[in-house]
Design an enzyme around this catalytic site. Structure first.
Site, PDB file in Angstrom:
ATOM      1  N   TRP A 124      15.271 -48.037   9.511  1.00  0.00           N
ATOM      2  CA  TRP A 124      14.443 -46.992  10.111  1.00  0.00           C
ATOM      3  C   TRP A 124      14.210 -45.836   9.142  1.00  0.00           C
ATOM      4  CZ3 TRP A 124      16.282 -41.975  12.023  1.00  0.00           C
ATOM      5  CH2 TRP A 124      17.611 -41.702  11.690  1.00  0.00           C
ATOM      6  N   ASP A 125      14.880 -45.867   8.011  1.00  0.00           N
ATOM      7  CA  ASP A 125      14.733 -44.810   7.013  1.00  0.00           C
ATOM      8  C   ASP A 125      13.260 -44.607   6.634  1.00  0.00           C
ATOM      9  OD1 ASP A 125      17.324 -45.792   7.124  1.00  0.00           O
ATOM     10  OD2 ASP A 125      17.704 -45.588   4.993  1.00  0.00           O
ATOM     11  N   LYS A 172      28.695 -38.020  10.564  1.00  0.00           N
ATOM     12  CA  LYS A 172      28.229 -38.621   9.316  1.00  0.00           C
ATOM     13  C   LYS A 172      26.929 -37.983   8.843  1.00  0.00           C
ATOM     14  CE  LYS A 172      27.001 -43.111   7.293  1.00  0.00           C
ATOM     15  NZ  LYS A 172      26.690 -44.523   7.565  1.00  0.00           N
ATOM     16  N   GLN A 173      26.016 -37.716   9.769  1.00  0.00           N
ATOM     17  CA  GLN A 173      24.694 -37.204   9.410  1.00  0.00           C
ATOM     18  C   GLN A 173      24.090 -36.479  10.603  1.00  0.00           C
ATOM     19  OE1 GLN A 173      23.364 -41.484   9.210  1.00  0.00           O
ATOM     20  NE2 GLN A 173      21.402 -40.569   9.741  1.00  0.00           N
ATOM     21  N   GLU A 222      26.726 -42.488  12.846  1.00  0.00           N
ATOM     22  CA  GLU A 222      27.369 -43.797  12.948  1.00  0.00           C
ATOM     23  C   GLU A 222      28.885 -43.703  12.969  1.00  0.00           C
ATOM     24  OE1 GLU A 222      23.998 -46.631  10.881  1.00  0.00           O
ATOM     25  OE2 GLU A 222      25.444 -45.607   9.582  1.00  0.00           O
TER      26      GLU A 222
END
Length: 754
Positions: free
Chosen positions: A355-356, A587-588, A484
């Site tokens: 999906w990046d 994580k993000q 994640e």
């Protein structure tokens, strides 16, 4: 607590070092990777190198279904894990000097220089070898043509400085290659044909049979040289031409190897040898002319794409390195292709599509390339809509579920928390359609193909939600959000938000373009979607004033990353997965990802409260994280944090922040450095049919400048410590906003920074 490993000098246009670092050879290989959108390779040496390294050459769209299956295989799991496969090593040369194999793992070179010239797309290397009976200087240069996609050219110069030397070169096409992270040492290639034809040598190989019905790929690699071969050596899956040169002190030889690669994606197997023979005749063998053609094409790309930064050479090198690697990976010529997270630089993540692309790459390509490039990315997903319906059916759900990892549109990732749970990726596919339409003003895709995709995704979300009688709300349980480091959670705020937005956007678009639509949404469906939109549940904490990442996030032991020991980081290399999942560390961007996507739907106060709450707990161990935080920090006036996050995303690989670049570069996240400047420091926004800027300049910078394409106009923007200047280079006049004030741009606007 950032981790920095700087192997190369800081230079605005080059990645250059005078050190052969055998300990970090893999990292050097990653950072000197090159590609042309059709093929690419790590920065491997042409000649023998017997110490640890990662040999890797990859061809776009050529892959294999990995047979690996987890032991707890369940209904709905993908049949295989798709993987990019290492392809023919066409660089390969064995070079001997008076019978001694040239091997920099065992011979210490003098005057070593390794240089990636990003301006012209050239990789060069030079060094001097001192043996007992002679001293020889070598210079290697290579490029993969961005004009003639099948073409690779290698030039080797050897000059005897002392004594006499017989230089023997065995120039090879070697398909005896394996993958490091896919079934380990299994050979994926089988021989079809090899030998000589006219004045070229060739190898044709085919991927081995697989039990999944995935078509086999056939690849032909052919080579020519500027000297007549002394002999042809043949071994399984390999041919080699042998050359020998007797040189005295002061004498030298320039050896050129021209390679062409074709695959069955474009040329039928039986026709490949004739095709490459024809291409050799058409392309010619003039190294200087072909190199110049290639360099000019790179310079044309840079005329539009370059971001110029004065006052910070490390920042300048970072943005150019990232743009170079992005455009080496994808430039939109083939709508069958997408952008793999590692591009042509390694095998991690399987080389597949994530999906990046939709979330991070689309904004950059919209601004820095013709709109057709982004439209190709949209067509890639539309072409795979039937497979997305298949993926949803595999889960017993209606509608279309786009894959987390794919080559064909069918999900090919075998980790349950990814395949089943990280369904937020479905929303990113829809967001890319909105982004393209909003940016370009072109509604033709949205009205037809786009609505087909949106409707499929909306139908998935309408089936994936469930109704809670207790709360009279619709919920989504059992998901993994963008963070994640948490799995199987309930009501991830971001997932719920983007699911509701897809339903809203699809309904609005259908009602607007119903007369053009090639799909029908029944009145019953529309009513159901409206009910879900109205009653979607979103976790929120009144006391903190934040959107809660998921139902039980606030029950965790909440503490900042600053409370960790440096030895704990990166968490994914030092903690057990169980410990990570139970922690509060992120994580993000997760909640902040949604705030970034839908920035015009939140107040500045909401953005600030959520940023202040979540960023201190974020470890930024995803390459996709830092740029989102840089953009939001810039909007919030947090210059120091914005610059910190920009530096992290711009030099993530060059400085090896996460200690993982030896596996390959983080290609899709490289857009983040451009986003951090343009959407962050310059605060470019395109909401509500309005192009706006509200720039500032980092204190350490003198100025920065960039170009964008926007709705048929080419604009140049420059920001220094006093003024912002916007110049229209082509196209019609347009009204833009600077610091929330409208200006008519007919030629140039120059105003003081706010």
């Amino acid at each position: 607590m950032k981790q920095i490993m700087r192997l190369f000098d800081v230079d605005p246009w080059k990645v250059r070092t005078t050190q052969l670092d055998r300990t970090h050879r893999r990292l050097q290989e990653s950072l000197t990777s090159i590609g042309n959108g059709y093929m690419g390779m790590r920065g491997n040496f042409e000649e023998t190198y017997s110490a640890d390294h990662h040999q890797g050459t990859y061809l776009a769209g050529v892959w294999f279904p990995d047979k690996t299956r987890v032991g707890w295989w369940k209904n709905g799991y993908p049949e295989y894990f798709g993987k990019v496969i290492n392809a023919v090593n066409f660089l390969a040369m064995e070079i001997l000097i008076n019978g001694t194999v040239l091997d920099l793992a065992t011979i210490d070179p003098k005057d070593f220089v390794l240089e990636l010239d990003m301006q012209n797309g050239l990789l060069t290397r030079s060094f001097v070898v001192e043996l007992a009976d002679c001293t020889v200087a070598f210079r290697f240069e290579r490029f993969l043509s961005i004009v003639k996609k099948e073409l690779a050219f290698i030039q080797v110069k050897a000059t005897v400085l002392k004594g006499q030397a017989t230089i023997q070169i065995n120039s090879m096409l070697d398909n005896n290659v394996t993958n490091e992270d896919s079934n380990y040492d299994e050979h994926f290639w089988q021989a079809v044909a090899q030998g000589e034809s006219d004045d070229l040598s060739y190898v044709t190989a085919q991927t081995i049979a697989n039990p999944f019905g995935v078509p086999q790929f056939t690849v032909t690699a052919a080579m020519k040289h500027n000297f007549e071969s002394d002999a042809l050596l043949e071994m399984p899956l390999m041919v080699a031409n042998q050359f020998s040169f007797d040189l005295k002190a002061g004498e030298g030889v320039t050896f050129e190897k021209e390679v062409l690669i074709v695959t069955s994606r474009d040329v039928e197997s039986a026709e490949q040898l004739d095709y490459v023979t024809k291409l050799f005749a058409e392309y010619g063998s003039d190294y200087a002319a072909l190199k110049e053609e290639h360099a000019k094409a790179w310079q044309k790309r840079w005329e539009l794409a370059d971001v110029v930064i004065n006052g910070d050479e490390a920042a300048q090198q970072g943005i150019r390195f990232n743009l170079f690697q992005l455009f080496s990976t994808y430039y939109g010529e083939d709508e069958r292709l997408n952008i793999g997270p590692k591009g042509f630089t390694g095998e991690k993540y399987g080389g597949a599509t994530y999906w990046d692309t939709e979330a991070y790459a689309v904004p950059l390509y919209l601004s820095l390339a013709d709109p057709s490039v982004t439209r190709s990315l949209l067509k890639y997903r539309h072409n795979q809509l039937p497979q997305a319906y298949h993926n949803a059916r595999q889960q017993g759900l209606a509608g279309a579920l786009y894959p987390m990892v794919t080559f064909t549109g069918v999900e090919c990732h075998n980790e349950w928390e990814i395949t089943f749970e990280e369904i937020h990726r479905n929303g990113a596919i829809a967001y890319a359609i909105y982004n393209y339409t909003n940016y370009t003003g072109d509604t033709t895709y949205l009205a037809k193909e786009g609505l087909e995709v949106l409707t499929g995704i909306a139908r998935f979300w309408a089936d994936r939600v469930h109704y809670s009688k207790r709360k009279d709300k619709y919920m989504i349980h059992g998901v993994t959000g963008p963070n994640e480091y948490e799995n199987n959670i309930n009501n991830n705020w971001y997932t719920n938000y983007i699911a509701r937005w897809v339903l809203q956007y699809t309904l609005e678009s259908y009602r607007k373009f119903a007369d053009q639509a090639i799909i029908e949404i029944t009145p019953e469906e529309q009513a159901k979607w409206e009910e879900i939109i109205e009653k979607m549940y979103f976790p929120y904490d009144e006391e903190l004033g934040v959107f809660v990442q998921h139902d039980t996030f606030l029950d965790k032991d909440l503490r900042p990353v600053a409370s960790l020991e440096p030895s704990d980081l990166p968490l994914n290399q030092n903690w057990s997965w169980d410990k990570i999942l139970r922690s509060c560390f992120i994580k993000q961007a997760d909640v902040l990802q949604g705030i970034y996507f839908f920035g015009n739907q939140f107040t500045l106060d909401e953005k600030r409260k959520n940023f202040d709450f979540y960023e201190p707990m974020t470890v930024h161990e995803s390459s996709l994280s830092a740029c989102i935080h840089a953009i939001l920090a810039a909007e919030l006036g947090m210059e120091e944090k914005a610059v910190e996050m920009y530096e992290r995303t711009a030099r993530l690989d060059l400085d090896n922040y996460n200690n993982d670049t030896e596996d390959g570069l983080h290609i899709t996240s490289m857009t983040g450095s451009w986003l951090g400047i343009v959407q962050g420091f310059a605060q470019m926004k395109t909401a509500n049919e309005t192009l706006s800027f509200a720039p500032f300049v980092p204190k350490a910078w003198q100025d920065y400048a960039f170009h964008i394409n926007y709705r048929g106009r080419l604009l140049a923007i420059k920001v220094d410590q006093q003024f912002v200047t916007v110049k229209k280079l082509s196209g019609e006049a347009i009204t833009i906003q600077l610091y929330h004030q409208p200006y008519e741009l007919t030629d140039e606007i120059k105003i003081a920074l706010a």
